[in-house]
Each structure stands twice: as structure tokens, then as C-alpha cells.
Design a protein around this motif. Structure first.
Motif, short mmCIF file in Angstrom:
data_model
loop_
_atom_site.label_atom_id
_atom_site.label_comp_id
_atom_site.label_asym_id
_atom_site.label_seq_id
_atom_site.Cartn_x
_atom_site.Cartn_y
_atom_site.Cartn_z
N LEU A 256 0.91 -1.12 -0.08
CA LEU A 256 0.07 0.23 0.11
C LEU A 256 1.00 1.23 -0.25
O LEU A 256 0.58 2.31 -0.77
CB LEU A 256 -1.10 0.01 1.21
CG LEU A 256 -1.99 -1.25 1.42
CD1 LEU A 256 -2.74 -1.09 2.49
CD2 LEU A 256 -2.67 -1.39 -0.08
N ASP A 257 1.99 1.25 0.96
CA ASP A 257 2.80 2.25 0.68
C ASP A 257 3.59 2.51 -0.59
O ASP A 257 3.74 3.67 -1.01
CB ASP A 257 4.23 1.93 1.65
CG ASP A 257 3.52 2.43 3.25
OD1 ASP A 257 2.58 3.14 3.41
OD2 ASP A 257 4.22 2.20 4.17
N ALA A 258 3.74 1.44 -1.15
CA ALA A 258 4.48 1.52 -2.43
C ALA A 258 3.43 2.01 -3.56
O ALA A 258 4.06 3.05 -4.35
CB ALA A 258 4.95 0.23 -3.03
N ILE A 259 2.37 1.74 -3.39
CA ILE A 259 1.24 2.16 -4.48
C ILE A 259 1.22 3.65 -4.14
O ILE A 259 1.01 4.64 -5.07
CB ILE A 259 -0.12 1.66 -4.41
CG1 ILE A 259 0.01 0.13 -4.57
CG2 ILE A 259 -1.02 2.08 -5.08
CD1 ILE A 259 -1.16 -0.97 -4.48
N LEU A 260 1.00 4.00 -2.83
CA LEU A 260 0.99 5.45 -2.54
C LEU A 260 2.12 6.41 -3.07
O LEU A 260 1.99 7.41 -3.53
CB LEU A 260 0.89 5.49 -0.98
CG LEU A 260 0.72 6.95 -0.32
CD1 LEU A 260 -0.96 7.14 -1.08
CD2 LEU A 260 0.40 6.67 1.02
N ALA A 261 3.39 5.72 -2.81
CA ALA A 261 4.60 6.41 -3.52
C ALA A 261 4.55 6.57 -4.92
O ALA A 261 4.90 7.96 -5.42
CB ALA A 261 5.75 5.43 -3.12
N VAL A 262 3.95 5.49 -5.71
CA VAL A 262 3.89 5.79 -7.11
C VAL A 262 2.83 6.78 -7.46
O VAL A 262 2.99 7.74 -8.16
CB VAL A 262 3.63 4.49 -7.78
CG1 VAL A 262 3.13 4.51 -8.90
CG2 VAL A 262 4.48 3.36 -7.58
N VAL A 263 1.73 6.85 -6.82
CA VAL A 263 0.64 7.84 -6.92
C VAL A 263 1.15 9.46 -6.63
O VAL A 263 1.05 10.24 -7.57
CB VAL A 263 -0.50 7.58 -6.22
CG1 VAL A 263 -1.75 8.58 -6.66
CG2 VAL A 263 -1.26 6.29 -6.93
#
Lengths: 344, 365, 502
Positions: A256-263
Motif C-alpha cells: 500500500l505504501d508502494a502504491i501510494l509512493a507511485v501515485v
């Protein structure tokens, strides 16, 4: 001036800068970097060190999201990779043996590739929606990790292995060096070959891509394999840093953190144009947020509330529907983003 | 999946595929018409349809029966009525959460905040019950409903993907748990600690607990809502084709947001049940419970793409997952992580099964 | 019954409707006609509340009416059935008819009553449909009829049918028409949109023709010939035309004697295009003439492998090849510029340069990237050659005008040096200057030995540059004519309208 603010990395970079400066208020020594015993120390180095696994996973996630997909299974892959490496090392008579550590690393990364292949085939061949396809491994993966560790937290004592996530090379934390190498490698792989262009084409307009003869399936599989590979390295780092493999908690919610970072880094969840530098900035923002909250004395778990606010704000700004509603008719009682109203 | 109304008249590949397959269906219809006329044809079609529609649910039921039969054959103690009742007692909160999740999945959405909302309401219950007593229940339910409403609102009106919006909701709810307290709060109030645990004797030396009735009441209410109210049918319609539902004049916004409100409320109720079960509130309760809920719903035959599924299937899904747990506990030598692996494997089987069924029905999947 | 006056609707950059008047009488079937982009869809969407008009007035039974949403339109008595059936396939037939207004008692839906009433309704239309069956178990045609039953039962003043017949076969259309006639006799005003001329003449009482967002006129169907109608739609009245082309018989013969670059035999696809034969020779421009929906695009897509054919064979460059994917076609030197630039051609967020090299790069694979220098050279060369403006390879393709976007797509394929270039409406939505440039380019490419298939609704354009012309109508190739001196737009029109190649 406007040219600068229009650059798509402007906002992530500005947010990061503001957060770092805010830290200076709480911690005057925040920017100080010291050289002790030939190693660099300091808050900034810490952010990089603890942010390295997230940066890696977010880089892999960027590839997947560029194709219009998503990979929920990276957290599970982190756990599996760490578990396999640690259990192999723990079984060896001499944990310090470099050869054994290399074998463990190679096997763990190999298994990660297989997991990525599994995801990729489910998405590209079987035709299951990415979010659903990767959910399977997200659910089962932690069980597999615990199966490997036999439900124990395997602690190891191996200097060569600790290098990956906890030790220094040439004065820099080795993990940071790995992240830099992977970032550079990914940049070269996508921008020096045509991979980036083709991925963006598939994510940007799948039908048009088909009509120019792009074979999307292979690209999709490749993206998921790469994502799992990055997660595998991150798993090694995390387990090396704590000198233990914890099948249950390693990499928990890191997807979830990674998806957030990408967004946050400006890559749209709809796919298409992606920015690796933006992703790194996004990951650093998340890590800095955690560090900041830690240094200000707020309980670290409360970080989640700030994250909720950041996710909501970033997604609403990216949402055309929100912009249309918020800016066309500014009503005094415009329905504010719900989560932002929470007292933090 | 949104389809833009096409202004151009020419037909794209996808639609052509649909046209082609429709013609095959036509041809098939014609053939059937020739072979079996009138009433016979009708029942033939009905039967074919029944089999396809209920296949995942039937597979789940069969698995449950086989698993239970095997368990009873190996362990005599397993095959008792009390074990089945215990399934309800031990998984009541999961059942309630999964029922809420069923509403959301039927619309074609997803709710990742379930586990966090369960933790939040357990936490709220723990901290409130000593002060407000019975009023805890409406307050906690209202908090869950509000969170669900906010997520639904953002999803529908700002077109944020359900995944992201409910992810934010999950962060928020977990964070709020820790805002209330970093440490675990234990519960001593009789509302949670005593009343729900009064055993009610049944004939045959069995007993149930009041929590079971709560879960069953929610199940009944959900069944009635989904099958006998316009709101419930609207949920199926949106899951079938949101664009169509809008053009048919259905209240899409209200219904879609309503699904998330139902899920939030169910999660809040599940959280209270969870609190009676663990007698504590902490921010690390029910981590990943949303995955269990999703798994139970999918294994119960609900399509993750929406529009098809039954809340009774969800019950079967929960019972199947629960009996796997019980069986592994009975077995003793098998470790608990096998539960996750088996759940994942089941999920895989059912997703592929659904994919196969839906691609046969229409190439729209 | 219904009167719309001075309807104007702007979309960013386009005026879709410009002061259109429209009226609908009770008890008539009224056809709304026009070429693509004429504004039919927009007018219907305004009427049904999907779009709101920027100006103009709608009156129903003399009273002014504001239509803000499909729901309001329905409440006012205007129901619509779209080309794509807008029902929920996962629900039963009865439910689809009654959803949102199911009979309620004691807080629950009365399913038996719902089914009974649905069965009654279906029986009234003499439809043999099981109301308890899921809609998805019926063919599209039956679903279409169910949609009509629903629409009529909700409110039966005005029924709008937006291309309901485009995927039905002959018998199904007849069934639909029976229902339509019955409704008309009951006093319902039926608005019917279709691309099939035969059907329009078969069913409609009057028709309104739109062109480029403007009203051309309202006509009695009986008093109008097909040729006149096509003339109104395409904006071409019968007039003597200046010489458009010189007959080049010798050239045509020389070309036809070459080995064909593409030979299709019995190529067809159900619901798309009836099986057809076609030879395209090197250096030959083959024009496809036909109205929208005549099967032009479908034929082109089969030749490129964008859709799978279910009958026939294709030989490209003398060897038989199953063109199952675009990749296979591209590998054999076939290129295809689709009609819908935005959804099937350009990748709008990528830059002009990236869009231009995309096909070549896809053929090379990701491991063999074009070197930056080579890429810059190629892109620069084609930007100059096609005078794409602005001549900046690094701006997003989205920011270009329609004509320049089309040139980008042409450049994309020219870089791959194809043997056969299929152009689907390359000049639509393109300004006059760019149009002429594109035509010139096509002629010169053919001069260099490339085979070209040129699809256009503009007959002059087809005549000006093609060596031979395939005439399409109602999803079939109905005639192949050599482009001789006596071939005029009028003659093409006549063939298109009446279906006789004399």
C-alpha cells in the motif's frame, strides 16, 4: 517560474523539501551528516536507509502501474524472499560463509521471479483483473512464508548477509547503494531500450497499442516479474536489517505504501506515463513522514492518519471529477474531502 | 468498467465478438427450439441456467460437505452439531463483515477498510462502554456508517477508485485506533464480557451464544434487502452494468454509496462482536480481516466484478473457511499457516472457475 | 407532440448542434438521418437528458420542458432504447422490465406479481419470452425488444430508438418493426435512427436530415427518393461536376497485371461484413465507397487482422497468411490507420515523436531500440515531409489538431515502409489544406509502388485518387467498378442508394 511549477516533479519535490525543512524546526541537527569510523550517519542517511526497501518496491510497482495494473502481492513476496534466504542461511553449518549467503540470495530472488511469473501469467494469459489476480498471492503468500520459517522468527548471525540491509560499503549504507543501482538499472532498462515507451503505450491506450502490433502479453508478464524481483531484494534487505525473518510481519502493508509512493510521484493509476524519479520522491516523502512523526514524539502508529490525509488529498487533486466540481462552482459548503476533517 | 457511449457507428472488436457470440446463442436457441418445444424447452433452459448460475455456490457446498464428512470420519468429536454451532460462534464477526463486503463486491467495488473498521469499533467499544454503557452500540454503528458513507461519497462523486478510497479509509481507521490509545484496552463491562456469553441450551446437549443470533439476524436482513427491496436489486443492477442502471433511471449514487454504508455498518457491528470475543480493543486487532472477508465472499460464489452472487453463498464461504480452521486445529500437527495457503488456493480455484463461467456466458469479462 | 427549437450544443472545440429545429408527431415513425458527426447522437442525447443543450427550447404537448437527466426525460414520457442494450444482463427479464418500480407489499418486492405483469406485457407484444430467465440468456435482438417493452411500459409518449437494428439479422429486424408499427398505431411517436437506408424507407413515415450539426430539412418519406436522401445527407445535390480525374486506362491495366500485394477470397465475419473478394495491386489505390455502417471499416479491419475473420482467406505478397493479429499483418507489410484516431490510433499522452516511432519500435521489439539519433532523424524527416505542425516532436500528441494527428498516424506507418496501407477515413475532421496534402501523399505513395486502400465517405475524394472502387452497402461489397471517365459521384450515389450496379 510557471515552467518550473508545471514540471510534473515540482509538487512532489516541493512537498519533500517542505517536510525536510519542517524537521529542521524540531531537530536543528536534522541536516547534519557525520562521518564516524568511515561511515556516514545522520537523519537524512537514516531516511535513505530505511526508505530503501520501499523505494525498490515502488520502482517495481511503477512498472506494473504503468501498464494499467496493480500488484498487491509485493508484501507477501517480501516475506517469502526474506524467509527463504534466512532459513537457508540458518541451516548452514557456517553462517558466515559467503558462498552459502550467495546461494541463499540467489534462491530467494529466483523464487521471487517465479512468484512474479505466476502473477504475470494470471493477468496476461488467464486474463484476470490485476487487483484480483495478485490478491491470491497476497492472501496465500504469508502462509507460504510461515511455512518456510516453520512459523518461527528465524534469527541469523551472518556478517555477509547483514551487509545487504544493515551494513556500510565505502561509507554508504549498502542498502542505499542497492537502491541507487536498481534505480539506475531501471532507468536504463526502460529509457535506453524501448521498454518504457512500449509499457506507456500499452498503459495509455491498450487498443491502439494492439493495432500498432505491440505484443502486450510479454510486456505485462515482464512488468510483474520485475515487480516481484524488486520485492525480493527488498525482502532480503528488511530481513538482513533486523537479522531475522518474520513471515507474519515482514513487509506488512508495504504494497500500500508502494502504491501510494507511485501515485504521489505523479504516475496515474490508470496507467500510461510513468516517472521513476517521481516514484523515488514519493517513497522518500512517505519515509520522511514516518521519520518526522517519530522525531516529534507522536506515536508512530498515528502516522496512518496523516497517510490517510495525504492519500485522499493526492487522489482528489488527480481526480478530474473532483477538480471539475471543486473549481467550477466554489460553494462555501463544498463537500470537503472527508478524511481531511479529522483532527490529527 | 465504464463504457463510453459511442458516437461513431462502427463496431469495435470487442463488440463484434459479442455480436458473434450472440449469434451463436441465437443459433443455439434455434436448435433448442427445434428439438424441444414448449414447456420442455423451458425447463431445459432453466436447468442449464441453474447449473451455471449456482455452480460456484454448489462447489462450495460440496467442498464444505466433503470437508465435514472427512473430518467426522477421522475425528469422531468433529462430527457433532456443537462443532457446527461453534463455527458460528467463532466466526460470527467474520460472517457479519463478509456480508457487508458482499454488498460492496456486488456493486463491482471493493472495501479494504473492513479490518481497520473492525479494530476501530472494538477500540471505541472498549473505551466507551465504561462511560456510556448501552449507548456504545448506536455510537459505534454510526461511526462505521459514517466512514462507509464518506468512502462511498468519494468513490461515486469524485470517481476515485474504490481500492484507493477504501485504502485511505483503512489508514484512517487504523490511525484513529492509535489516537484513542496506543495500548490495549481490556473490556470488563457486562455488555461485552457477560451478556453475549450466556450459553443458551439446546436439545442434545448443545448450546449457542447470543452473538450467533446477531450474526444470523444480519444474514436474514441482508438476504431480505438484497432480494426483496429496490435498494438490493439496484445493487445487482449497478454490478451488472452501471451505465445501464443510470440510463434506466435508477438512483445509482444513493445505491452505490449505500453499499459502502452497509459495509461500514456491518464492519462496526463485526467489530463489536469481535470485542465480545477478545474482550479487548487494540489497534492491531483484525489485521488483514478484509482479506478473509473478501476470500469468504468470493469462495461463496460472488463475482469480484460484481452483479452476481448470493449472501447465502457468503455464509457457505465463511463456514468453509471456518471448518478448515477447525479441522487444522483438530489435526494438531498441521500448522496454522496452512489456513492462509489453503485460503489462497481456494481463492485461486474460485477466481479461475468464475473466469471460465463468465467468459462462457459473455465475452464481457 | 414534441417540438425542439433552436437547439445548440457546443463541445470543446466543436459545435455539435447549431440551431436545430425538430418536431415529432404522435403516431408516426420518424427517422433521424445524417452522416457521422452530423449531430444525430447529440440531438438524441439532448432529448433524453444525457447532455443538456446550451440554448434552445424543448416543448412536449405544447408545454416547455427542461430535461436534466435521463430520469427526468423518462418521467416526462420520453424513453430511449440505445444501440448497446442498456439493461442489466445479470437480472431476469421481468426484473429488467420493472426494476426501480417493482410492485411492493409489506416492505418486500412481490416477485410473483412482477413476473405475472411482465408476462402480460410480453404477451401484449406477442413476444415469446420467459420473464423469469436471465436477460443474458437471450440474444441481443430479444434483449433489444425487452428494452423496448420496458421503455414503452414506463411512459409511452415518445420512444427513441438509437440504431436498434445495427446488430440484428433480417428476421429480427422484421420482428422489431412489427412492434414499432403496433406502437405507432397506438399513438406513440417513435424516433428511429439507423444507417440502413432500406430499413428507414421501410418503416418511417417522415424523416429529418442533419448535416454538420445543422438541420437540412424535414421530408415525407414517400415523397423522397433514396438518391435525394443520400444527397441531403452528404450535402451533394445532383449537379454536373467538373472533370475530377483523367481516365488512365493504360495505367490501370499495367497495375492490374502485377502480382497483387493482397488478395482476399471470401473474407468475411458474421455481423461485420459479408464475405468479399478483393485484390490490391502494388501501386494501386482502391477506394471504398459507402455510407457509415456499410461495412467499410469492418472489411478493413479483417484485412489487417484487427478482428478475426470467420470465413475466407487472405494472401499477402503471394503467400497465404492467417492474419490473426495486427502483429502478423504488420510483419507482412500491411499498415492500418483506424477511423477513430483518439481511441484506436493515437496514444494521446505520448509525444508526437513517440507516436511516430511506435509501430516501427513495436516491430523491432523492446530490446532493439532505435538509437536516439536515428529516431530524431526519422521523426524529423517525417515531420518535415508531412509538414506536421507544430514541428515539435516533444509535445503530447493530444495537443495537435485533427489534421496533424492524422499526419502523425500516417508518419507512424510510412516509417515502417509498408507494402499495403489501409486508410480508414484519413481526411475526416481534417481541414481543407491538410486534406489536399493527404490526398496528394496517397497518390505519390501509390506512384512509388505501394498498394493503398482508401476509405472515405466523400465520393469526390474517392474518385479523385482511386484506380478502382469497391462500393459497400448494408455490410456487403455490392460492386467493384473501375474508375473510368463515366464514373461520377452521382453514379456512385445511385449504386449506394439503390444497390444496382448497372
Amino acid at each position: 517560474m510557471t515552467a518550473i511549477t508545471k514540471h510534473r516533479l515540482f509538487w512532489p519535490a516541493a512537498i519533500l523539501a517542505v517536510m525536510l525543512l519542517a524537521n529542521l524546526i524540531f531537530t536543528p541537527t536534522f541536516f547534519r551528516i557525520e562521518l564516524k569510523n568511515g561511515h556516514l550517519y545522520g537523519s537524512l542517511i537514516d531516511i535513505l536507509l530505511y526508505g530503501a526497501p520501499l523505494i525498490l518496491i515502488a520502482l517495481g510497482m511503477t512498472m506494473v502501474i504503468a501498464t494499467g495494473g496493480i500488484d498487491l502481492s509485493v508484501g507477501a513476496t517480501v516475506a517469502i524472499s526474506g524467509a527463504l534466504a534466512c532459513s537457508i542461511i540458518a541451516d548452514q553449518p557456517d553462517q558466515e560463509a559467503v558462498g552459502g549467503v550467495l546461494t541463499a540470495v540467489a534462491l530467494a530472488l529466483g523464487l521471487s521471479l517465479v512468484l512474479g511469473l505466476w502473477n504475470g501469467l494470471l493477468v496476461a494469459r488467464v486474463g484476470i483483473q490485476p487487483i484480483i489476480a495478485t490478491l491470491i498471492l497476497m492472501v496465500a503468500g504469508r502462509g507460504v512464508a510461515q511455512l518456510i520459517t516453520d512459523g518461527q522468527i528465524i534469527t541469523i548471525n551472518s556478517a555477509p548477509y547483514e551487509l545487504i540491509g544493515g551494513d556500510y560499503l565505502f561509507g554508504f549504507p549498502f542498502a542505499v547503494l542497492i537502491a541507487v543501482v536498481v534505480f539506475t538499472g531501471t532507468a536504463v532498462l526502460t529509457r535506453r531500450t524501448a521498454l518504457g515507451l512500449l509499457l506507456e503505450a500499452v498503459g495509455g491506450n491498450a487498443e491502439a497499442s494492439r493495432l500498432v502490433g505491440i505484443r502486450a502479453r510479454r510486456l505485462l508478464v515482464l512488468a510483474y516479474v520485475f515487480s516481484a524481483f524488486c520485492a525480493g531484494i527488498a525482502g532480503l534487505m528488511i530481513s538482513s536489517n533486523i537479522r531475522a525473518a518474520d513471515g507474519n510481519n515482514a513487509g506488512l502493508w508495504i504494497e500500500l505504501d508502494a502504491i501510494l509512493a507511485v501515485v504521489i510521484g505523479g504516475t496515474s493509476l490508470m496507467g500510461g506515463r510513468f516517472s521513476l524519479a517521481g516514484t523515488v520522491l514519493g517513497a522518500l516523502i512517505i519515509q520522511t513522514l514516518s521519520t518526522t512523526i517519530y522525531t516529534t514524539g507522536v506515536p508512530p502508529q498515528v502516522t496512518l492518519v496523516f497517510k490517510a490525509v495525504v492519500v485522499t488529498a493526492v487522489c482528489l487533486i488527480q481526480s478530474p471529477a473532483f477538480r471539475a466540481k471543486a473549481f467550477r462552482r466554489r460553494r462555501p459548503s463544498a463537500p470537503a474531502p472527508a478524511e481531511a476533517e479529522v483532527p490529527a | 468498467m465504464k463504457r463510453s457511449p459511442r458516437e461513431t457507428g462502427h463496431i469495435q472488436g470487442r463488440d463484434e465478438a459479442m455480436v458473434a457470440s450472440e449469434q451463436e446463442v441465437l443459433a443455439m436457441d434455434a436448435r433448442e427450439e427445434r428439438s424441444v418445444r414448449g414447456r420442455g424447452r423451458l425447463t431445459a433452459i432453466l436447468e442449464a441456467r441453474l447449473r451455471r448460475e449456482y455452480l460456484p455456490v454448489l462447489v462450495t457446498l460440496a467442498l464444505f460437505v466433503v470437508l465435514f464428512g472427512t473430518g467426522s470420519a477421522i475425528y469422531p468429536a468433529f462430527g457433532s452439531g456443537q462443532v457446527i454451532i461453534d463455527l458460528f460462534i467463532d466466526n460470527g464477526f467474520l460472517l457479519v463483515a463478509a456480508i457487508g463486503m458482499t454488498f460492496v463486491l456486488l456493486t463491482g467495488g471493493i472495501d479494504l477498510s473492513v479490518g481497520a473498521v473492525i479494530a476501530l469499533s472494538a477500540m471505541l467499544s472498549a473505551s466507551l462502554v465504561e462511560h456510556v454503557g448501552l449507548a456504545t452500540i448506536p455510537i459505534v454503528l454510526a461511526v462505521g456508517a459514517t466512514l462507509g458513507f464518506l468512502m462511498g461519497y468519494v468513490i461515486h462523486h469524485f470517481e476515485i477508485q474504490p481500492f484507493i478510497a477504501t485504502l485511505a479509509g483503512m489508514f484512517l481507521a487504523r490511525g484513529l485506533c492509535f489516537v484513542i490509545s496506543i495500548d490495549q484496552i481490556s473490556i470488563k463491562h457486562p455488555l461485552f464480557a457477560e451478556w453475549p456469553h450466556i450459553p443458551i441450551q439446546l436439545p442434545g446437549d448443545m448450546f449457542v451464544k447470543p452473538t450467533v443470533f446477531v450474526a444470523l439476524a444480519v444474514l436474514g436482513l441482508a438476504f431480505w434487502t438484497l432480494h426483496y427491496t429496490r435498494f438490493g436489486r439496484g445493487i445487482y443492477a449497478i454490478g451488472g452494468n452501471e451505465q445501464s442502471a443510470l440510463l434506466m433511471g435508477l438512483p445509482v449514487a444513493r445505491t452505490k454509496i449505500g453499499a459502502y454504508v452497509v459495509s461500514g455498518t456491518c464492519s462496526a457491528l463485526a467489530g463489536m462482536l469481535f470485542a465480545t470475543y477478545t474482550l479487548s480493543g487494540t489497534g492491531v486487532h483484525a489485521v488483514g480481516m478484509e482479506l478473509d472477508a473478501i476470500a469468504a465472499v468470493v469462495i461463496g460464489g460472488t463475482l469480484l466484478t460484481g452483479g452476481s452472487g448470493y449472501v447465502l453463498g457468503t455464509l457457505l464461504g465463511v463456514l468453509l473457511l471456518g471448518s478448515i480452521q477447525t479441522l487444522i486445529r483438530f489435526e494438531g500437527t498441521l500448522s496454522s499457516w496452512w489456513i492462509k495457503i489453503v485460503t489462497g488456493a481456494l481463492l485461486f480455484v474460485f477466481i479461475v472457475l468464475q473466469r471460465a463461467i463468465s467468459s462462457k456466458r459473455s465475452p464481457d469479462g | 407532440m414534441l417540438r425542439m427549437t433552436g437547439i445548440t450544443k457546443d463541445f470543446p472545440g466543436v459545435r455539435a448542434l447549431n440551431g436545430v429545429d425538430f418536431r415529432l408527431l404522435p403516431g408516426e415513425v420518424h427517422a433521424l438521418m445524417g452522416e457521422n458527426g452530423a449531430g444525430k447522437s447529440t440531438l438524441i442525447k439532448v432529448l433524453t437528458g444525457v447532455h443538456s443543450a446550451d440554448s434552445g427550447e424543448v416543448r412536449l404537448d405544447g408545454a416547455p420542458l427542461t430535461i436534466g437527466s435521463p430520469k427526468q426525460a423518462q418521467a416526462a414520457g420520453i424513453s430511449t432504447v440505445y444501440q448497446e442494450v442498456n439493461l442489466c444482463p445479470n437480472l431476469t427479464v421481468a426484473e429488467n422490465v420493472f426494476i426501480g418500480r417493482e410492485p411492493y407489499r409489506l416492505g418486500r418486492i412481490r416477485w410473483k406479481e412482477t413476473r405475472r405483469r411482465a408476462a402480460e406485457l410480453l404477451a401484449r407484444f406477442q413476444l415469446d419470452i420467459d420473464p423469469a430467465a436471465p436477460l443474458a440468456s437471450y440474444s441481443l435482438a430479444v434483449q433489444q425488444l425487452v428494452a423496448i417493452v420496458r421503455a414503452v411500459d414506463i411512459s409511452a409518449k415518445v420512444l427513441v430508438l438509437d440504431e436498434p437494428t445495427s446488430s440484428l439479422d433480417r428476421d429480427e429486424v422484421e420482428r422489431l418493426f412489427t412492434v414499432m408499427r403496433r406502437l405507432r398505431d397506438d399513438g406513440v411517436a417513435v424516433l428511429f435512427v439507423s444507417h440502413f437506408l432500406d430499413q428507414v424507407f421501410d418503416i418511417s413515415d417522415r424523416m429529418t436530415v442533419l448535416r454538420n450539426g445543422r438541420l437540412v430539412g424535414e421530408f415525407e418519406t414517400r415523397a423522397l427518393s433514396r438518391v435525394e436522401l443520400v444527397g441531403h445527407m452528404t450535402g451533394r445535390v445532383l449537379r454536373t461536376l467538373e472533370e475530377l480525374h483523367a481516365p488512365r486506362e493504360d495505367v490501370r491495366e499495367a497495375i492490374a497485371s502485377r502480382e497483387p500485394v493482397l488478395a482476399a477470397r471470401g473474407l468475411g465475419r458474421k455481423g461485420g461484413i459479408a464475405p468479399f473478394d478483393l485484390d490490391v495491386h502494388p501501386g494501386e489505390v482502391v477506394g471504398f465507397a459507402g455510407l457509415l455502417g456499410s461495412g467499410r471499416t469492418e472489411a478493413a479491419r479483417l484485412m489487417f487482422g484487427a478482428d478475426g475473420a470467420d470465413s475466407g482467406t487472405v494472401r499477402v505478397g503471394g503467400s497465404a497468411s492467417a492474419l490473426r493479429t495486427p502483429g502478423a499483418a504488420i510483419g507482412r507489410g500491411v499498415a492500418f490507420c483506424p477511423e477513430d484516431r483518439k481511441t484506436e490510433g493515437l496514444i494521446e499522452e505520448l509525444t508526437v515523436g513517440e507516436n511516430i516511432v511506435l509501430a516501427l519500435q513495436a516491430a523491432r521489439g523492446w530490446l532493439r531500440p532505435l538509437s536516439p539519433a536515428r529516431r530524431a532523424e526519422l521523426v524529423g524527416k517525417y515531420i518535415t515531409a508531412l509538414s506536421i505542425s507544430p514541428a515539435d516532436p516533444d509535445i503530447p500528441a493530444r495537443n495537435l489538431s485533427g489534421g496533424n494527428q492524422q499526419k502523425v498516424l500516417l508518419a507512424r506507418w510510412l516509417i515502417t515502409q509498408p507494402r499495403l496501407l489501409i486508410l480508414d477515413e484519413p481526411t475526416r475532421g481534417v481541414d481543407v489544406g491538410a486534406k489536399a496534402e493527404i490526398q496528394k501523399l496517397v497518390v505519390s505513395l501509390a506512384g512509388d509502388g505501394m498498394g493503398v486502400v482508401f476509405i472515405s465517405a466523400e465520393l469526390e475524394e474517392v474518385l479523385r485518387i482511386s484506380h478502382k472502387i469497391e462500393v459497400l452497402r448494408d455490410r456487403a461489397v455490392i460492386a467493384e467498378i473501375a474508375n473510368e471517365a463515366d464514373v461520377t459521384p452521382e453514379r456512385l450515389l445511385e449504386i449506394i442508394a439503390n444497390g444496382v450496379a448497372s
